[in-house]
Design a protein around this motif. Sequence first.
Motif, mmCIF file in Angstrom:
data_model
loop_
_atom_site.group_PDB
_atom_site.id
_atom_site.type_symbol
_atom_site.label_atom_id
_atom_site.label_comp_id
_atom_site.label_asym_id
_atom_site.label_seq_id
_atom_site.Cartn_x
_atom_site.Cartn_y
_atom_site.Cartn_z
ATOM 1 N N LEU A 250 -22.128 -27.824 -18.782
ATOM 2 C CA LEU A 250 -22.798 -28.579 -17.722
ATOM 3 C C LEU A 250 -22.107 -28.363 -16.371
ATOM 4 O O LEU A 250 -22.772 -28.264 -15.333
ATOM 5 N N GLY A 251 -20.768 -28.285 -16.383
ATOM 6 C CA GLY A 251 -20.046 -28.012 -15.149
ATOM 7 C C GLY A 251 -20.395 -26.647 -14.581
ATOM 8 O O GLY A 251 -20.495 -26.474 -13.362
ATOM 9 N N TRP A 252 -20.595 -25.691 -15.465
ATOM 10 C CA TRP A 252 -20.982 -24.336 -15.037
ATOM 11 C C TRP A 252 -22.415 -24.319 -14.491
ATOM 12 O O TRP A 252 -22.690 -23.749 -13.449
ATOM 13 N N LEU A 253 -23.316 -25.023 -15.198
ATOM 14 C CA LEU A 253 -24.718 -25.004 -14.799
ATOM 15 C C LEU A 253 -24.997 -25.837 -13.551
ATOM 16 O O LEU A 253 -25.766 -25.434 -12.676
ATOM 17 N N LEU A 254 -24.362 -27.019 -13.459
ATOM 18 C CA LEU A 254 -24.726 -27.979 -12.412
ATOM 19 C C LEU A 254 -23.745 -28.032 -11.248
ATOM 20 O O LEU A 254 -24.135 -28.388 -10.133
ATOM 21 N N LEU A 255 -22.468 -27.703 -11.495
ATOM 22 C CA LEU A 255 -21.460 -27.813 -10.446
ATOM 23 C C LEU A 255 -20.918 -26.467 -9.993
ATOM 24 O O LEU A 255 -20.031 -26.418 -9.142
ATOM 25 N N GLY A 256 -21.403 -25.391 -10.586
ATOM 26 C CA GLY A 256 -20.957 -24.071 -10.180
ATOM 27 C C GLY A 256 -19.545 -23.722 -10.582
ATOM 28 O O GLY A 256 -18.914 -22.850 -9.971
ATOM 29 N N GLN A 257 -19.025 -24.388 -11.618
ATOM 30 C CA GLN A 257 -17.662 -24.098 -12.066
ATOM 31 C C GLN A 257 -17.626 -22.763 -12.805
ATOM 32 O O GLN A 257 -18.529 -22.433 -13.564
ATOM 33 N N ALA A 258 -16.547 -22.020 -12.584
ATOM 34 C CA ALA A 258 -16.459 -20.664 -13.130
ATOM 35 C C ALA A 258 -16.101 -20.675 -14.614
ATOM 36 O O ALA A 258 -15.390 -21.554 -15.092
ATOM 37 N N LEU A 259 -16.607 -19.667 -15.307
ATOM 38 C CA LEU A 259 -16.258 -19.429 -16.703
ATOM 39 C C LEU A 259 -15.709 -18.016 -16.825
ATOM 40 O O LEU A 259 -16.329 -17.063 -16.360
ATOM 41 N N GLY A 260 -14.539 -17.890 -17.454
ATOM 42 C CA GLY A 260 -13.914 -16.593 -17.616
ATOM 43 C C GLY A 260 -13.761 -16.222 -19.078
ATOM 44 O O GLY A 260 -14.248 -16.926 -19.972
ATOM 45 N N PRO A 261 -13.045 -15.126 -19.355
ATOM 46 C CA PRO A 261 -12.843 -14.698 -20.743
ATOM 47 C C PRO A 261 -12.147 -15.747 -21.609
ATOM 48 O O PRO A 261 -12.481 -15.890 -22.790
ATOM 49 N N ALA A 262 -11.177 -16.470 -21.032
ATOM 50 C CA ALA A 262 -10.474 -17.494 -21.811
ATOM 51 C C ALA A 262 -11.435 -18.589 -22.255
ATOM 52 O O ALA A 262 -11.389 -19.052 -23.408
ATOM 53 N N GLN A 263 -12.324 -19.015 -21.344
ATOM 54 C CA GLN A 263 -13.284 -20.060 -21.690
ATOM 55 C C GLN A 263 -14.277 -19.567 -22.750
ATOM 56 O O GLN A 263 -14.636 -20.306 -23.672
ATOM 57 N N ALA A 264 -14.697 -18.310 -22.624
ATOM 58 C CA ALA A 264 -15.610 -17.755 -23.621
ATOM 59 C C ALA A 264 -14.953 -17.692 -24.997
ATOM 60 O O ALA A 264 -15.568 -18.014 -26.017
ATOM 61 N N THR A 265 -13.676 -17.306 -25.020
ATOM 62 C CA THR A 265 -12.943 -17.268 -26.292
ATOM 63 C C THR A 265 -12.796 -18.668 -26.866
ATOM 64 O O THR A 265 -12.972 -18.891 -28.072
ATOM 65 N N GLY A 266 -12.454 -19.621 -25.991
ATOM 66 C CA GLY A 266 -12.326 -21.003 -26.436
ATOM 67 C C GLY A 266 -13.623 -21.545 -27.009
ATOM 68 O O GLY A 266 -13.624 -22.240 -28.031
ATOM 69 N N ALA A 267 -14.746 -21.214 -26.364
ATOM 70 C CA ALA A 267 -16.046 -21.672 -26.855
ATOM 71 C C ALA A 267 -16.332 -21.105 -28.245
ATOM 72 O O ALA A 267 -16.827 -21.816 -29.135
ATOM 73 N N ALA A 268 -16.010 -19.838 -28.454
ATOM 74 C CA ALA A 268 -16.236 -19.223 -29.764
ATOM 75 C C ALA A 268 -15.371 -19.880 -30.832
ATOM 76 O O ALA A 268 -15.825 -20.131 -31.953
ATOM 77 N N ILE A 269 -14.119 -20.177 -30.493
ATOM 78 C CA ILE A 269 -13.219 -20.829 -31.445
ATOM 79 C C ILE A 269 -13.709 -22.237 -31.769
ATOM 80 O O ILE A 269 -13.664 -22.683 -32.925
ATOM 81 N N VAL A 270 -14.192 -22.954 -30.743
ATOM 82 C CA VAL A 270 -14.717 -24.298 -30.962
ATOM 83 C C VAL A 270 -15.896 -24.254 -31.933
ATOM 84 O O VAL A 270 -15.977 -25.041 -32.886
ATOM 85 N N LEU A 271 -16.832 -23.337 -31.726
ATOM 86 C CA LEU A 271 -17.986 -23.244 -32.614
ATOM 87 C C LEU A 271 -17.568 -22.884 -34.038
ATOM 88 O O LEU A 271 -18.115 -23.411 -35.013
ATOM 89 N N PHE A 272 -16.567 -21.987 -34.147
ATOM 90 C CA PHE A 272 -16.062 -21.639 -35.484
ATOM 91 C C PHE A 272 -15.424 -22.847 -36.156
ATOM 92 O O PHE A 272 -15.640 -23.100 -37.353
ATOM 93 N N SER A 273 -14.642 -23.621 -35.401
ATOM 94 C CA SER A 273 -13.969 -24.784 -35.980
ATOM 95 C C SER A 273 -14.974 -25.845 -36.428
ATOM 96 O O SER A 273 -14.775 -26.505 -37.452
#
Length: 294
Positions: A253-276
Amino acid sequence: MEKAVARPSDIVLTAAAPVIWGSTYIVTTQMLPAGYPLTVSMLRALPAGLILLAVVRRLPPRIWLGRIFILGALNFTLFWAALFVAAYRLPGGVAATLGATQPLIVLMLSRPVLGTPVRPAGLIAALAGIAGVGLLILGPQARLDPIGVAAALTGALSMAAGTVMTRKWQPPASPLTVTAWQLTAGGLLLLPVALALEPGFPVPTALNLAGFAWLGLIGAALTYFFWFRGIARLGPATVTSFGFLSPLTAVILGWLLLGQALGPAQATGAAIVLFSVWLGQRAGQRAAALAAAR
């Protein structure tokens, strides 16, 4: 009381609760008055609880009053108060990472309270989830405030204990009725504290009222109905693994609505969260099935 039979829809509805909770940060910061964490918590819980009470038209039996107020204190009063204190005193990434210890605490508490064994897959899922949340939102400039850290850990412990005790006691009523009881109890406990410690709350604007309506009716009444229903049907270990979806939603939501940046670390974290979440859900279901077969 309805028989607890788990179905795919139970998983979807339970997971929807933390997904919606992920909107709490953006709604609070963009739509509500700043500096009134206890009052905001009370106005989120009490009106929603009273509305649900008017719908279910049933009060808890006198013998259950003590337990209902304990559950309301754990799931709402203490949890929300600690959550907002941590949010005010810590960067969001630090607060969320510390809060992500909740599934691990649930696993540890479920063993002595419910007799649920701690299985390696569940433990790996909880630790992976903490790591994933850390990668997702923990910045390099994160500062550690001792009071904020204590509040974040207190909130995680409170919600974990509330989740486990809700399963252990299982009040003799439908999940909607239990949600009404606990929200009302939690709001009533917050009311005198908010009035004493946070006087001068401003007259709400239309934007404030819209924020309270979302957090109270959707982010509390509806989602906690899903949550308590999920605890009864799926078990605490399975349900709590979905909690990692909340910070993931907040980042999106921060990325979509507030323009907050997403980088490789965030993408990796998101994948780990979904796996967990996937691993924790499977481990929790397996543990619940083995416990039921005994």
